[in-house]
Design a protein around this motif. Sequence first.
Motif, PDB file in Angstrom:
ATOM      1  N   VAL A   1      66.593  21.046  75.370  1.00  0.00           N
ATOM      2  CA  VAL A   1      67.635  20.232  75.993  1.00  0.00           C
ATOM      3  C   VAL A   1      67.683  18.917  75.237  1.00  0.00           C
ATOM      4  O   VAL A   1      66.674  18.219  75.126  1.00  0.00           O
ATOM      5  N   LYS A   2      68.845  18.590  74.714  1.00  0.00           N
ATOM      6  CA  LYS A   2      69.009  17.342  73.967  1.00  0.00           C
ATOM      7  C   LYS A   2      69.622  16.297  74.891  1.00  0.00           C
ATOM      8  O   LYS A   2      70.754  16.439  75.340  1.00  0.00           O
ATOM      9  N   LEU A   3      68.839  15.254  75.165  1.00  0.00           N
ATOM     10  CA  LEU A   3      69.322  14.124  75.956  1.00  0.00           C
ATOM     11  C   LEU A   3      69.599  12.989  74.982  1.00  0.00           C
ATOM     12  O   LEU A   3      68.688  12.431  74.386  1.00  0.00           O
ATOM     13  N   ASP A   4      70.863  12.664  74.806  1.00  0.00           N
ATOM     14  CA  ASP A   4      71.257  11.584  73.910  1.00  0.00           C
ATOM     15  C   ASP A   4      71.710  10.387  74.735  1.00  0.00           C
ATOM     16  O   ASP A   4      72.366  10.544  75.774  1.00  0.00           O
ATOM     17  N   ILE A   5      71.357   9.209  74.261  1.00  0.00           N
ATOM     18  CA  ILE A   5      71.839   7.966  74.873  1.00  0.00           C
ATOM     19  C   ILE A   5      72.499   7.169  73.754  1.00  0.00           C
ATOM     20  O   ILE A   5      71.829   6.796  72.788  1.00  0.00           O
ATOM     21  N   ASP A   6      73.804   6.946  73.888  1.00  0.00           N
ATOM     22  CA  ASP A   6      74.515   6.284  72.796  1.00  0.00           C
ATOM     23  C   ASP A   6      74.417   4.769  72.911  1.00  0.00           C
ATOM     24  O   ASP A   6      73.740   4.238  73.797  1.00  0.00           O
ATOM     25  N   GLU A   7      75.108   4.072  72.001  1.00  0.00           N
ATOM     26  CA  GLU A   7      75.004   2.606  71.950  1.00  0.00           C
ATOM     27  C   GLU A   7      75.615   1.936  73.178  1.00  0.00           C
ATOM     28  O   GLU A   7      75.299   0.793  73.478  1.00  0.00           O
TER      29      GLU A   7
ATOM     30  N   SER B   1      74.988   3.045  76.129  1.00  0.00           N
ATOM     31  CA  SER B   1      74.021   3.455  77.164  1.00  0.00           C
ATOM     32  C   SER B   1      74.568   4.566  78.043  1.00  0.00           C
ATOM     33  O   SER B   1      74.238   4.656  79.229  1.00  0.00           O
ATOM     34  N   VAL B   2      75.411   5.410  77.467  1.00  0.00           N
ATOM     35  CA  VAL B   2      75.927   6.587  78.177  1.00  0.00           C
ATOM     36  C   VAL B   2      75.009   7.758  77.849  1.00  0.00           C
ATOM     37  O   VAL B   2      74.629   7.968  76.701  1.00  0.00           O
ATOM     38  N   VAL B   3      74.632   8.534  78.868  1.00  0.00           N
ATOM     39  CA  VAL B   3      73.694   9.642  78.714  1.00  0.00           C
ATOM     40  C   VAL B   3      74.481  10.932  78.490  1.00  0.00           C
ATOM     41  O   VAL B   3      75.470  11.202  79.189  1.00  0.00           O
ATOM     42  N   PHE B   4      74.033  11.733  77.521  1.00  0.00           N
ATOM     43  CA  PHE B   4      74.643  13.021  77.218  1.00  0.00           C
ATOM     44  C   PHE B   4      73.596  14.119  77.391  1.00  0.00           C
ATOM     45  O   PHE B   4      72.468  13.976  76.921  1.00  0.00           O
ATOM     46  N   TRP B   5      73.953  15.205  78.066  1.00  0.00           N
ATOM     47  CA  TRP B   5      73.088  16.377  78.252  1.00  0.00           C
ATOM     48  C   TRP B   5      73.650  17.485  77.373  1.00  0.00           C
ATOM     49  O   TRP B   5      74.697  18.039  77.667  1.00  0.00           O
ATOM     50  N   ASN B   6      72.968  17.797  76.279  1.00  0.00           N
ATOM     51  CA  ASN B   6      73.427  18.795  75.300  1.00  0.00           C
ATOM     52  C   ASN B   6      74.870  18.520  74.855  1.00  0.00           C
ATOM     53  O   ASN B   6      75.698  19.425  74.777  1.00  0.00           O
ATOM     54  N   GLY B   7      75.182  17.270  74.604  1.00  0.00           N
ATOM     55  CA  GLY B   7      76.501  16.894  74.121  1.00  0.00           C
ATOM     56  C   GLY B   7      77.529  16.647  75.207  1.00  0.00           C
ATOM     57  O   GLY B   7      78.620  16.168  74.938  1.00  0.00           O
ATOM     58  N   GLU B   8      77.208  16.952  76.455  1.00  0.00           N
ATOM     59  CA  GLU B   8      78.134  16.765  77.582  1.00  0.00           C
ATOM     60  C   GLU B   8      77.812  15.436  78.256  1.00  0.00           C
ATOM     61  O   GLU B   8      76.672  15.194  78.647  1.00  0.00           O
ATOM     62  N   GLU B   9      78.816  14.605  78.400  1.00  0.00           N
ATOM     63  CA  GLU B   9      78.598  13.280  78.994  1.00  0.00           C
ATOM     64  C   GLU B   9      78.260  13.415  80.473  1.00  0.00           C
ATOM     65  O   GLU B   9      78.900  14.158  81.217  1.00  0.00           O
ATOM     66  N   ILE B  10      77.232  12.682  80.879  1.00  0.00           N
ATOM     67  CA  ILE B  10      76.794  12.663  82.281  1.00  0.00           C
ATOM     68  C   ILE B  10      77.325  11.371  82.891  1.00  0.00           C
ATOM     69  O   ILE B  10      77.035  10.282  82.408  1.00  0.00           O
TER      70      ILE B  10
ATOM     71  N   GLU C   1      62.153  22.233  76.579  1.00  0.00           N
ATOM     72  CA  GLU C   1      61.696  21.013  75.921  1.00  0.00           C
ATOM     73  C   GLU C   1      62.832  20.009  75.982  1.00  0.00           C
ATOM     74  O   GLU C   1      63.966  20.320  75.648  1.00  0.00           O
ATOM     75  N   VAL C   2      62.517  18.812  76.404  1.00  0.00           N
ATOM     76  CA  VAL C   2      63.520  17.761  76.492  1.00  0.00           C
ATOM     77  C   VAL C   2      63.336  16.850  75.283  1.00  0.00           C
ATOM     78  O   VAL C   2      62.277  16.253  75.097  1.00  0.00           O
ATOM     79  N   HIS C   3      64.368  16.782  74.439  1.00  0.00           N
ATOM     80  CA  HIS C   3      64.344  15.900  73.280  1.00  0.00           C
ATOM     81  C   HIS C   3      65.221  14.695  73.598  1.00  0.00           C
ATOM     82  O   HIS C   3      66.448  14.795  73.633  1.00  0.00           O
ATOM     83  N   LEU C   4      64.590  13.571  73.839  1.00  0.00           N
ATOM     84  CA  LEU C   4      65.293  12.333  74.160  1.00  0.00           C
ATOM     85  C   LEU C   4      65.581  11.595  72.859  1.00  0.00           C
ATOM     86  O   LEU C   4      64.666  11.312  72.092  1.00  0.00           O
ATOM     87  N   ARG C   5      66.856  11.294  72.635  1.00  0.00           N
ATOM     88  CA  ARG C   5      67.245  10.625  71.398  1.00  0.00           C
ATOM     89  C   ARG C   5      68.075   9.394  71.763  1.00  0.00           C
ATOM     90  O   ARG C   5      69.298   9.458  71.835  1.00  0.00           O
ATOM     91  N   PRO C   6      67.402   8.248  71.992  1.00  0.00           N
ATOM     92  CA  PRO C   6      68.157   7.039  72.325  1.00  0.00           C
ATOM     93  C   PRO C   6      68.657   6.346  71.062  1.00  0.00           C
ATOM     94  O   PRO C   6      68.018   6.377  70.026  1.00  0.00           O
ATOM     95  N   ASN C   7      69.815   5.732  71.179  1.00  0.00           N
ATOM     96  CA  ASN C   7      70.335   4.910  70.103  1.00  0.00           C
ATOM     97  C   ASN C   7      69.585   3.588  70.114  1.00  0.00           C
ATOM     98  O   ASN C   7      69.160   3.117  71.168  1.00  0.00           O
ATOM     99  N   LYS C   8      69.435   2.979  68.961  1.00  0.00           N
ATOM    100  CA  LYS C   8      68.644   1.743  68.916  1.00  0.00           C
ATOM    101  C   LYS C   8      69.350   0.590  69.611  1.00  0.00           C
ATOM    102  O   LYS C   8      68.728  -0.402  69.943  1.00  0.00           O
TER     103      LYS C   8
ATOM    104  N   GLY D   1      59.857  14.762  74.485  1.00  0.00           N
ATOM    105  CA  GLY D   1      59.530  14.014  73.283  1.00  0.00           C
ATOM    106  C   GLY D   1      60.690  13.130  72.886  1.00  0.00           C
ATOM    107  O   GLY D   1      61.849  13.419  73.185  1.00  0.00           O
ATOM    108  N   ILE D   2      60.373  12.033  72.208  1.00  0.00           N
ATOM    109  CA  ILE D   2      61.410  11.125  71.723  1.00  0.00           C
ATOM    110  C   ILE D   2      61.683  11.480  70.273  1.00  0.00           C
ATOM    111  O   ILE D   2      60.779  11.481  69.441  1.00  0.00           O
ATOM    112  N   VAL D   3      62.927  11.790  69.980  1.00  0.00           N
ATOM    113  CA  VAL D   3      63.335  12.244  68.660  1.00  0.00           C
ATOM    114  C   VAL D   3      64.118  11.128  67.983  1.00  0.00           C
ATOM    115  O   VAL D   3      64.877  10.410  68.623  1.00  0.00           O
ATOM    116  N   GLY D   4      63.929  10.983  66.684  1.00  0.00           N
ATOM    117  CA  GLY D   4      64.702   9.995  65.925  1.00  0.00           C
ATOM    118  C   GLY D   4      64.179   8.590  66.043  1.00  0.00           C
ATOM    119  O   GLY D   4      64.947   7.637  65.964  1.00  0.00           O
TER     120      GLY D   4
END
Length: 145
Positions: A66-72, A74-83, A104-111, A134-137
């Motif tokens: 599961v890819k959890l992305d947080i963009d610049e 501070s919007v959270v995305f679950w596998n590319g889908e905005e939450i 596995e949860v891969h958390l990828r926050p933007n700096k 885990g924190i990726v990137g």
Amino acid sequence: MGMNVGSSGGSGEPEVMMDINTTPLIDVMLVLLIMLIITIPIQLHAVNLNMPVGNPPPTEIKPEVVKLDIDERSVVFWNGEEIGDRATLEAKMKAAAEQAVQPEVHLRPNKYAKYEVVAAVMAATQRIGLTKMGIVGSEQFVDGK
């Protein structure tokens, strides 16, 4: 030698010194200290563990990622889908935690994302019971010289 005791009795002789000679006492103490150091057994600071021999068997089931992305922003995305809100995110996390094989949860926050949002996502992951995270990137946080 050890100690001289006496009185001059008013004669013209110099006064007798009445102090103890401590040099032999110090020598004896040093010899005893050295003997004590030599006789103490050497202490081993090791812990003996019975480790398994060989390679562990490979797991048959690979967990999903599961890819959890947080963009610049501070919007959270679950596998590319905005939450949209935290309740939706926690509902998805609970569903993932209840699976037989947790993903596995891969958390990828933007700096530039807010730390508050990243910390809230990590706390929710721990509180809900997702153990593989885990924190990726993280190389984006290292300043290049």
